[in-house]
Design a protein around this motif. Structure first.
Motif, short mmCIF file in Angstrom:
data_model
loop_
_atom_site.label_atom_id
_atom_site.label_comp_id
_atom_site.label_asym_id
_atom_site.label_seq_id
_atom_site.Cartn_x
_atom_site.Cartn_y
_atom_site.Cartn_z
N ASN A 58 0.77 -1.25 -0.46
CA ASN A 58 0.54 0.11 -0.35
C ASN A 58 0.94 1.45 -0.18
O ASN A 58 0.19 1.84 -0.12
N GLY A 59 1.98 1.56 -0.22
CA GLY A 59 2.91 2.28 -0.24
C GLY A 59 4.13 2.40 1.14
O GLY A 59 4.70 3.75 1.17
N GLY A 60 3.09 1.96 2.16
CA GLY A 60 4.14 2.34 2.99
C GLY A 60 5.22 1.42 4.00
O GLY A 60 5.73 0.93 2.77
N ARG A 61 5.39 1.77 5.21
CA ARG A 61 6.52 0.86 5.60
C ARG A 61 6.49 0.30 5.99
O ARG A 61 5.71 1.06 7.43
N ILE A 62 7.55 -0.62 7.08
CA ILE A 62 6.99 -1.63 8.82
C ILE A 62 8.92 -1.98 8.59
O ILE A 62 9.34 -1.81 7.98
N ILE A 63 9.11 -1.69 9.74
CA ILE A 63 10.37 -2.27 11.15
C ILE A 63 10.88 -3.54 11.40
O ILE A 63 9.47 -4.06 11.78
N GLU A 64 10.85 -3.94 10.84
CA GLU A 64 11.09 -5.32 11.29
C GLU A 64 12.46 -5.45 12.09
O GLU A 64 13.49 -4.44 11.87
N HIS A 65 12.37 -6.63 12.73
CA HIS A 65 13.38 -7.03 13.44
C HIS A 65 14.38 -8.79 13.20
O HIS A 65 13.05 -9.38 14.11
N PHE A 66 15.23 -8.88 13.15
CA PHE A 66 15.88 -10.16 13.03
C PHE A 66 16.23 -10.58 14.16
O PHE A 66 17.23 -9.43 14.21
N ILE A 67 16.57 -11.43 15.31
CA ILE A 67 16.57 -11.22 16.34
C ILE A 67 17.08 -12.63 16.89
O ILE A 67 16.96 -13.49 15.52
N SER A 68 18.93 -12.89 17.03
CA SER A 68 19.33 -14.07 17.56
C SER A 68 18.29 -15.33 18.01
O SER A 68 17.86 -14.36 18.93
N VAL A 69 18.69 -16.71 18.23
CA VAL A 69 17.72 -17.50 19.03
C VAL A 69 18.02 -17.10 20.33
O VAL A 69 17.11 -17.12 21.12
N ASP A 70 19.16 -16.89 21.04
CA ASP A 70 20.14 -16.55 22.22
C ASP A 70 19.23 -15.83 22.71
O ASP A 70 18.69 -15.84 23.79
N MET A 71 18.93 -14.23 22.03
CA MET A 71 18.25 -13.07 22.19
C MET A 71 17.01 -14.02 22.53
O MET A 71 15.61 -13.30 23.46
#
Length: 238
Positions: A58-71
């Protein structure tokens, strides 16, 4: 093992989507607020997690976070509920499987195969040498350029698998007796000696943990580097 959450194995260490974890844990607060709160528990960006901005249709933006398995494992422990316990156990199982000698050996061989293909393409005369290489040699060469560090106990398992009759406790004792680890009792007991650190055989991973009572404690974990794995494997096999 049932897959509670998709694990990404394409990076140097397995990661998961923090947004998917937020949904799986059934957190009531907004994702952005929740992750901001979780990231204050001593986690470091580009080490424990990565931030990625994605475009939406839809033209917007989204923030994603990829975290370690330990975190992810530590975040689940903070939740203190049944969902947190369930997901933490899942990540413990994932972490255990990732660090088995078989998986370490498989990753090393895969890396070696990639190097072999490059050698074949650049110089056909090296094919004979490539065919001569045995799995133990391949493993030792591969881990030297690997960024994957392992626990001393995992190194003991690898040595055992390659015919060296030694276990974790005996390997610790051997390393202390040969001055790779500090033998004097105290806070530095079983920490790498100065010469071991200067040689690049070990690294020390420090983590700051905020306790529920407000106090802070620092944990130190000794890890064997890729260079250290090659050094000790060659030393024992010879």
């Amino acid at each position: 093992m049932n897959e509670l959450l998709k694990i990404n194995y394409e990076t140097e260490q397995p990661t998961v989507s923090a947004r998917d974890l937020h949904a799986g844990l059934e957190i009531k607060s907004k994702y952005a607020d929740w992750f901001k709160n979780m990231s204050t528990y001593g986690f470091t960006e580009n080490e424990d997690y990565m931030t990625v901005s994605k475009n939406l249709e839809n033209g917007g933006r989204i923030i994603e976070h990829f975290i370690s398995v330990d975190m992810a494992k530590q975040i689940c422990m903070i939740q203190r509920n049944e969902k947190g316990r369930q997901y933490r156990q899942y990540f413990l199982d994932i972490e255990k499987a990732w660090n088995t000698p078989e998986q370490i050996f498989a990753r090393a061989l895969k890396m070696a195969d990639q190097q072999i293909e490059k050698l074949k393409a650049s110089n056909a005369s090296l094919v004979e040498d490539v065919q001569r290489m045995r799995p133990k040699e391949v493993f030792a060469d591969a881990v030297s350029v690997s960024n994957t560090c392992i626990l001393i106990g995992e190194l003991a398992k690898i040595l055992k698998q390659n015919g060296v009759d030694i276990g974790q406790n005996r390997l610790f004792t051997w390393m202390r007796e040969n001055r790779f680890l500090i033998s004097r009792k105290g806070t530095d007991y079983n920490m790498p000696t100065q010469r071991s650190m200067e040689a690049g055989l070990f690294e020390i991973k420090e983590r700051t943990i905020n306790n529920p009572d407000g106090s802070v404690r620092i944990t130190k974990t000794v890890l064997v580097t890729g260079k250290g794995q090659q050094y000790f494997v060659n030393k024992f096999l010879k």
